[in-house]
Design a protein around this motif. Structure first.
Motif, short mmCIF file in Angstrom:
data_model
loop_
_atom_site.label_atom_id
_atom_site.label_comp_id
_atom_site.label_asym_id
_atom_site.label_seq_id
_atom_site.Cartn_x
_atom_site.Cartn_y
_atom_site.Cartn_z
N ARG A 166 0.85 -1.20 0.00
CA ARG A 166 0.00 0.00 0.00
C ARG A 166 0.88 1.24 0.00
NH1 ARG A 166 -4.15 -2.35 4.41
NH2 ARG A 166 -5.29 -3.75 3.01
N TYR A 167 0.83 1.94 -1.12
CA TYR A 167 1.64 3.14 -1.28
C TYR A 167 0.99 4.34 -0.62
CZ TYR A 167 3.33 0.36 -5.27
OH TYR A 167 3.80 -0.64 -6.09
N PHE A 168 1.80 5.14 0.03
CA PHE A 168 1.32 6.43 0.54
C PHE A 168 1.62 7.48 -0.54
CE2 PHE A 168 0.39 3.89 4.01
CZ PHE A 168 -0.44 4.59 4.88
N ASN A 169 2.08 8.65 -0.22
CA ASN A 169 2.23 9.71 -1.23
C ASN A 169 3.62 9.62 -1.86
OD1 ASN A 169 0.19 10.70 0.95
ND2 ASN A 169 -0.29 11.84 -0.92
N VAL A 170 3.69 8.88 -2.96
CA VAL A 170 4.97 8.61 -3.62
C VAL A 170 5.33 9.77 -4.54
CG1 VAL A 170 6.28 6.91 -4.93
CG2 VAL A 170 4.29 6.17 -3.59
N TYR A 171 6.60 10.15 -4.54
CA TYR A 171 7.07 11.21 -5.43
C TYR A 171 8.44 10.83 -5.96
CZ TYR A 171 10.32 12.77 -1.79
OH TYR A 171 11.34 12.84 -0.88
N GLY A 172 8.88 11.53 -7.01
CA GLY A 172 10.20 11.28 -7.58
C GLY A 172 10.17 11.43 -9.09
N PRO A 173 11.26 11.06 -9.77
CA PRO A 173 11.37 11.22 -11.23
C PRO A 173 10.22 10.54 -11.97
CG PRO A 173 13.48 10.60 -10.30
CD PRO A 173 12.49 10.48 -9.19
N GLN A 175 7.16 11.47 -12.14
CA GLN A 175 5.82 11.61 -11.56
C GLN A 175 4.91 12.33 -12.55
OE1 GLN A 175 5.32 14.04 -7.95
NE2 GLN A 175 3.93 12.47 -7.19
N ASP A 176 3.70 11.83 -12.68
CA ASP A 176 2.77 12.31 -13.71
C ASP A 176 2.34 13.76 -13.44
OD1 ASP A 176 0.92 12.59 -15.70
OD2 ASP A 176 -0.62 11.41 -14.72
N PRO A 182 -2.35 17.81 -11.01
CA PRO A 182 -1.21 16.91 -10.81
C PRO A 182 -0.97 16.65 -9.33
CG PRO A 182 -0.65 18.79 -12.22
CD PRO A 182 -1.96 19.10 -11.57
N PRO A 183 -0.20 15.59 -9.00
CA PRO A 183 0.24 15.38 -7.61
C PRO A 183 0.95 16.62 -7.09
CG PRO A 183 0.79 13.49 -8.98
CD PRO A 183 0.31 14.56 -9.91
N VAL A 184 0.84 16.85 -5.79
CA VAL A 184 1.23 18.13 -5.22
C VAL A 184 2.70 18.47 -5.45
CG1 VAL A 184 1.68 17.19 -2.90
CG2 VAL A 184 1.03 19.59 -3.17
#
Length: 314
Positions: A166-173, A175-176, A182-184
């Motif tokens: 279960r992923y929480f708020n994933v970020y990184g290269p 990211q859509d 868009p994600p924050v």
């Protein structure tokens, strides 16, 4: 020497493309599956065996033959998009999952990793979120809960070896950022780098547990390698949460734009807080390594370079 085959659905998306890259670096033969409705070929690293196919297609099964593991990441996952298209959301997130799992049974795949979501916890107001208490509310969360229940059925009835993350708020290269909203992390970074004021929906007091995609994929690799931890349900977050205003300020500190956010009305259906209980994941030897400060710094650098490339291409 024959390389071990691993299949990744949703491979051209954010987490999937980063996973493919890491798997290739570790020497696996990677079959990357995506219908390219949300993902892009640009995201896929060189060296994958790309197959353009929908996870609901009747001939999907032949692509998992001979695989030692299947990562099932393909999903419709934008909250607003799911709410506007509930039937297609169910088709992809529920029927698509059943189709993938049926193929894995048919071709005797030893291990399936089902990508779930922290949205499973959106109706629960006790924190941190533990894996044994879920209360999905939105169309998206309910579709992922349905997929998880289908997976549980395949585990119990067919004996399919399934791990759930279960992923929480994933970020990184990668990211859509093409979504309407868009994600924050992407939304703030792109706007500030372009000299525009980003939007904050609500007061900015909502809190999120952010986790870098590389930390997520390190655990994916661990699941592939360590058979004794397979079959469980794991939260993948940092175990820390930050307000949206705090995240904005961290990004602004890196960019130094001098701009302030524009506050807009709350978006419907969003949880006020996410915070993972990662004790079970820690118990099997995983810890998040990338701090929020380090992650934001590298993400700003990546986004600046990508925007520069796109500007030159146009």
């Amino acid at each position: 020497m024959v390389r071990e085959k691993i299949v990744v659905t949703g491979a051209a998306g954010f987490i999937g493309s980063n996973l493919c890259k890491m798997l290739l670096q570790e020497g696996y033969f990677v079959v990357a599956i995506d219908n390219l409705l949300a993902g892009t070929l640009e995201n896929l690293p060189e060296g994958v065996d790309f197959k353009k196919i929908d996870v609901c297609d009747s001939d999907f099964g032949r692509y998992v033959e001979g695989a030692s593991a299947v990562f099932h990441l393909a999903a419709r996952n934008c909250l607003d998009d799911c709410a506007k298209n509930p039937v297609d959301t169910a088709r992809i997130n529920v029927m698509g999952t059943a189709n993938v799992l049926q193929a894995c049974v048919e071709y005797r795949v030893p291990h399936v990793i089902y990508s779930d979501t922290s949205a499973e916890y959106e109706g629960i107001d006790s924190f941190p979120s533990k894996t044994d208490r879920v209360k999905p509310m939105s169309i998206y969360a309910c579709s992922k809960r349905s997929g998880a229940l289908i997976a549980e059925g395949f585990k119990n009835y067919y004996g399919l070896n399934i791990s759930t993350v279960r992923y929480f708020n994933v970020y990184g290269p990668a990211q859509d950022w093409r979504r309407v909203i868009p994600p924050v992390m992407s939304a703030f970074t792109i706007k500030l780098l372009q000299g525009q004021r980003p939007f904050i929906y609500g007061t900015g007091e909502k809190r999120r547990d952010f986790i870098h995609v590389d930390d997520i994929n390190r655990f994916h690799l661990q699941l592939v390698r360590e058979k004794n931890i397979q079959g469980g349900i794991y939260n993948l977050g940092s175990g820390k949460d930050y307000s949206i205003l705090e995240i904005f300020q961290m990004i602004e500190n890196e960019i130094q734009s001098g701009l302030e956010p524009i506050f807009k009305p709350e978006l419907p259906g969003e949880a006020f807080r996410t915070l993972a209980d990662i004790s079970e994941t820690q118990r099997v030897g995983w810890e998040p390594r990338i701090s929020i400060q380090e992650g934001i710094k590298s993400f700003v650098e990546y986004t600046r370079e990508r925007l520069s490339r796109e500007l030159k291409a146009n």
